[in-house]
Enzyme design. Structure first.
Site, short mmCIF file in Angstrom:
data_model
loop_
_atom_site.label_atom_id
_atom_site.label_comp_id
_atom_site.label_asym_id
_atom_site.label_seq_id
_atom_site.Cartn_x
_atom_site.Cartn_y
_atom_site.Cartn_z
N ASP A 26 8.91 -15.20 34.58
CA ASP A 26 9.79 -14.41 35.65
C ASP A 26 9.22 -13.63 36.70
O ASP A 26 9.70 -12.88 37.13
CB ASP A 26 10.91 -13.55 34.98
CG ASP A 26 11.66 -14.19 34.03
OD1 ASP A 26 11.65 -15.34 33.64
OD2 ASP A 26 12.42 -13.34 33.29
N GLU A 74 14.49 -16.58 35.51
CA GLU A 74 15.72 -15.93 34.83
C GLU A 74 16.75 -16.32 36.02
O GLU A 74 16.56 -15.76 36.91
CB GLU A 74 15.90 -14.43 34.51
CG GLU A 74 17.08 -13.96 33.88
CD GLU A 74 16.94 -12.48 33.37
OE1 GLU A 74 15.98 -12.11 33.16
OE2 GLU A 74 18.14 -12.14 33.10
N LYS A 131 16.10 -20.01 32.74
CA LYS A 131 16.71 -19.50 31.51
C LYS A 131 17.91 -18.63 31.90
O LYS A 131 17.60 -17.63 32.58
CB LYS A 131 15.49 -18.77 30.71
CG LYS A 131 14.75 -17.77 31.31
CD LYS A 131 13.81 -17.27 30.36
CE LYS A 131 13.30 -16.04 30.99
NZ LYS A 131 13.92 -14.86 30.98
N LYS A 134 17.14 -13.51 28.26
CA LYS A 134 15.79 -12.88 28.34
C LYS A 134 14.77 -13.64 27.57
O LYS A 134 14.01 -13.82 28.22
CB LYS A 134 16.05 -11.54 27.73
CG LYS A 134 17.20 -10.45 27.81
CD LYS A 134 17.22 -10.17 29.47
CE LYS A 134 18.25 -9.18 29.81
NZ LYS A 134 18.59 -9.20 31.43
N VAL A 159 6.64 -10.60 33.92
CA VAL A 159 7.51 -9.47 33.87
C VAL A 159 8.91 -9.73 33.10
O VAL A 159 9.16 -11.04 33.01
CB VAL A 159 7.84 -8.90 35.15
CG1 VAL A 159 6.34 -8.51 35.93
CG2 VAL A 159 8.70 -9.80 35.95
N THR A 160 9.63 -8.84 32.51
CA THR A 160 9.04 -7.43 32.34
C THR A 160 8.70 -7.12 31.14
O THR A 160 9.24 -7.96 30.00
CB THR A 160 9.93 -6.12 32.76
OG1 THR A 160 11.24 -6.29 31.84
CG2 THR A 160 10.45 -5.95 34.08
N CYS A 164 11.91 -9.70 29.21
CA CYS A 164 11.85 -10.86 28.76
C CYS A 164 10.61 -11.51 28.25
O CYS A 164 10.51 -12.47 27.45
CB CYS A 164 11.89 -11.67 30.29
SG CYS A 164 13.82 -11.59 31.02
N GLN A 204 0.56 -3.19 12.96
CA GLN A 204 0.99 -3.86 11.56
C GLN A 204 -0.02 -5.04 11.56
O GLN A 204 0.63 -6.06 11.07
CB GLN A 204 2.35 -3.77 11.11
CG GLN A 204 3.18 -2.48 11.35
CD GLN A 204 4.36 -2.80 11.05
OE1 GLN A 204 5.04 -3.16 9.97
NE2 GLN A 204 5.17 -2.81 11.90
C1 C5J Z 1 13.09 -9.60 32.77
C2 C5J Z 1 15.18 -8.22 33.26
N1 C5J Z 1 12.54 -10.78 33.30
N2 C5J Z 1 14.19 -7.26 33.07
N3 C5J Z 1 14.49 -9.42 33.26
O1 C5J Z 1 12.30 -8.98 32.31
O2 C5J Z 1 16.06 -8.06 33.28
#
Ligand code: C5J
Length: 223
Positions: A26, A74, A131, A134, A159-160, A164, A204
């Site tokens: 993204d 996205e 997509k 997320k 990101v972020t 996502c 872990q």
């Molecule tokens: C992504 C969002 N790409 N933060 N989307 O992380 O809404």
């Protein structure tokens, strides 16, 4: 083919280049440029702009050794039939998904804001996945594509970090992929969320995956 090894966290990570892929999540104008969806939520987009050189170095490195690269975006259909009300009518943003903004309708397929920023634009042959969620596996052909290419290991950037990127890493875990996140080629609008997500991923014994710097990853190509 011999496996390569990265000095990763929480411990060394071995992979085969010919069964690996890089997924860049993204890196779109709507999240990174002023006037997009990210800013409409009240975020400081300049935080995300800082990782552009690191992501570019990573992509160039993968291109240089011929490892598969996938980009995600996205976005939603123009009629928003794939954007549930539960996503659209959330919070109190200046603009919502589908509303017109300076870069076209926010997060709508075909609008300028959905494009990957020019510095990181895909080149011919690189797969681009649109997509609605997320996670990059939800309502996409990512799993089929990876299976067709016999991919076992996924490298992540973009990101972020906590939204996502992490969602996609978790989806990938459930599907059996080995996952590594490039720590300095991912960013969040919130410093604490980035750091906490990285801690969570590594905890872990790499419960979600491994992390490494771009330099660590690129060094492994020439070991
Ligand atoms: C992504 C969002 N790409 N933060 N989307 O992380 O809404």
């Amino acid at each position: 083919m011999d496996k390569l090894t990265i000095q990763a966290r929480p411990h060394a990570f071995s992979y085969q280049p010919n069964t690996s892929a890089l997924i860049v999540i993204d890196m779109q104008r709507d999240f990174i440029d002023s006037g997009g969806f990210g800013e409409s939520l009240g975020n400081d987009v300049s935080r995300l702009q800082k990782i552009i050189p690191a992501v570019k170095r990573l992509i160039n490195g993968f291109r240089g050794v011929g490892i598969t690269i996938i980009h995600t975006r996205e976005c939603h259909l123009p009629d928003l039939s794939d954007c549930p009300d539960a996503k659209r009518y959330r919070g109190n943003p200046g603009l919502r998904i589908g509303d017109p903004g300076p870069m076209g309708r926010l997060l709508v397929k075909g609008e300028p804001g959905v494009e990957i920023i020019p510095a990181l634009a895909p080149i011919p042959g690189e797969k681009v996945i649109d997509k609605p969620g997320k996670g990059a596996f939800y309502h996409t052909d990512l799993q089929e594509f990876l299976q067709d290419q016999h991919i076992e290991t996924l490298f992540f950037a973009g990101v972020t970090t906590e939204v996502c990127v992490q969602s996609t890493m978790r989806e990938a875990n459930d599907r059996g992929y080995f996952c590594l996140l490039a720590r300095d080629a991912t960013e969040s609008y919130f410093d604490v969320f980035k750091q906490t997500t990285i801690d969570m991923i590594e905890a872990q014994g790499a419960i979600v995956g491994w992390t490494a710097t771009v330099d660590d990853i690129l060094t492994s190509f020439h070991a």
